[in-house]
Design an enzyme around this catalytic site. Sequence first.
Site, PDB file in Angstrom:
ATOM      1  CB  ALA A   1      -0.939  -0.017   1.197  1.00 12.85           C
ATOM      2  N   GLY A   2       2.019   1.148  -0.661  1.00 17.36           N
ATOM      3  CA  GLY A   2       2.910   2.311  -0.780  1.00 17.36           C
ATOM      4  C   GLY A   2       2.451   3.192  -1.924  1.00 17.36           C
TER       5      GLY A   2
ATOM      6  CB  VAL B   1       3.424   1.564  -7.180  1.00 20.66           C
ATOM      7  CG1 VAL B   1       2.773   0.872  -8.378  1.00 20.66           C
ATOM      8  CG2 VAL B   1       4.667   2.337  -7.616  1.00 20.66           C
TER       9      VAL B   1
ATOM     10  CG  ASP C   1       2.026  -2.165   3.273  1.00 19.17           C
ATOM     11  OD1 ASP C   1       2.293  -1.629   2.178  1.00 19.17           O
ATOM     12  OD2 ASP C   1       2.887  -2.341   4.177  1.00 19.17           O
TER      13      ASP C   1
ATOM     14  CG  ASN D   1      12.442  -5.429  -3.740  1.00 20.21           C
ATOM     15  OD1 ASN D   1      12.259  -5.143  -2.565  1.00 20.21           O
ATOM     16  ND2 ASN D   1      12.475  -4.531  -4.699  1.00 20.21           N
TER      17      ASN D   1
ATOM     18  CB  THR E   1       8.239  -5.917  -6.828  1.00 19.58           C
ATOM     19  OG1 THR E   1       7.002  -5.833  -6.103  1.00 19.58           O
ATOM     20  CG2 THR E   1       9.407  -5.702  -5.876  1.00 19.58           C
TER      21      THR E   1
ATOM     22  NE  ARG F   1       8.210   6.496 -16.753  1.00 16.89           N
ATOM     23  CZ  ARG F   1       8.790   5.782 -15.789  1.00 16.89           C
ATOM     24  NH1 ARG F   1       9.602   4.779 -16.098  1.00 16.89           N
ATOM     25  NH2 ARG F   1       8.558   6.082 -14.525  1.00 16.89           N
TER      26      ARG F   1
ATOM     27  CG  HIS G   1      11.199  -1.685 -16.086  1.00 14.62           C
ATOM     28  ND1 HIS G   1      10.753  -0.634 -16.852  1.00 14.62           N
ATOM     29  CD2 HIS G   1      11.075  -1.285 -14.800  1.00 14.62           C
ATOM     30  CE1 HIS G   1      10.374   0.350 -16.044  1.00 14.62           C
ATOM     31  NE2 HIS G   1      10.564  -0.019 -14.800  1.00 14.62           N
TER      32      HIS G   1
END
Length: 307
Positions: free
Chosen positions: A11-12, A14, A34, A96, A120, A152, A176
């Site tokens: 729940a950050g 992003v 979270d 991660n 992530t 983008r 990425h």
Amino acid sequence: MSRKKITVIGAGHVGATTALWLGIKELGDIVLLDVVDGVPQGKALDMMEASPMEGFDSAILGTTSYEDTANSDLVIITAGLARKPGMSRSDLIAKNKTIIKDVVDNVISYSPDTILIVITNPLDVMVYEAWEASGLAPEKVIGMAGALDSARMRAFIAMELGVSVEDVQAMVLGGHADEMVPLVRYSTVAGIPISTLIPAERINAIIERTRKAGGEIVALLKTGSAYYAPSRAAAEMAESIIKDKKRIIPCAAYLQGQYGEDGFFAGVPVKLGASGIEQILELELNAEEQEAFRASASAIKGLLGKL
Ligand code: TXD
């Protein structure tokens, strides 16, 4: 018709913003989970209090308990550390990886048939880790990166030409990371190839800016990384899956011979529908594009070796 259930893990920046887009788009009922007690509950309640004004009836539940995620149709994983200035995406790998394994084990125990979208970083290897931990078919595990990187590039092309973003299409393949592969030949404005509209040196500048776009925002924010466009990109993928729209969106998909590669995830155009990745589209690449894809693929494989 009962609503679909979509869980967002983390729940950050992003994760919370993704939950908001999902609510605004009324794609289903949403669970936001979270490990930090109070944060998902507080953010979810805040969004529910926005719903009367926006007019959405999606329920948004904040929780720290995986029980609440049971029988999710779609789970979007954003849990984990984000980059700070001076860090590359690959610096996040060890921490991660542990988080992804823990999250996926929990998610799958309550939603064994779900579809996973992984956000992530480092994306291409975290989606691999998630797939391995999940035991799901590869079509049901999808990494979010190309949707963002292409958006983008579209934004930069529209800024360059002073035209509507709606008329701009762009395609970014590969990993990425800075070696991502923006495809000029497959980027158009109202169907017109950008190479006939923008001088070569400006196109090169747009490619460079696209490759470094994540870093550009990290350098400005200083305390974290981008989240408005990343969360919107996740919602784009979610919408195509939930509504079975079958949109063609570049995503990190498990390659099994496509593009001459096998056994790892990389960004390629896919058809996204109710069953996840319904097709991987193989673009015809020229020698230079093929070489760039190959280089990006080998960077991903190098990173996978560190998993
Ligand atoms: O294109 C892309 N794929 C990306 C990836 C674009 C933008 C951000 N990208 C990556 O997403 C970024 O590098 C991070 O790895 C993730 C999440 O980024 P965000 O900016 O949302 O990070 P935050 O704000 O720090 O939020 C992370 C949340 C935070 O609330 C933690 O408490 C939570 O994750 N967290 C967990 N939740 C559940 N379970 C576990 N184990 C857990 N660990 C941390």
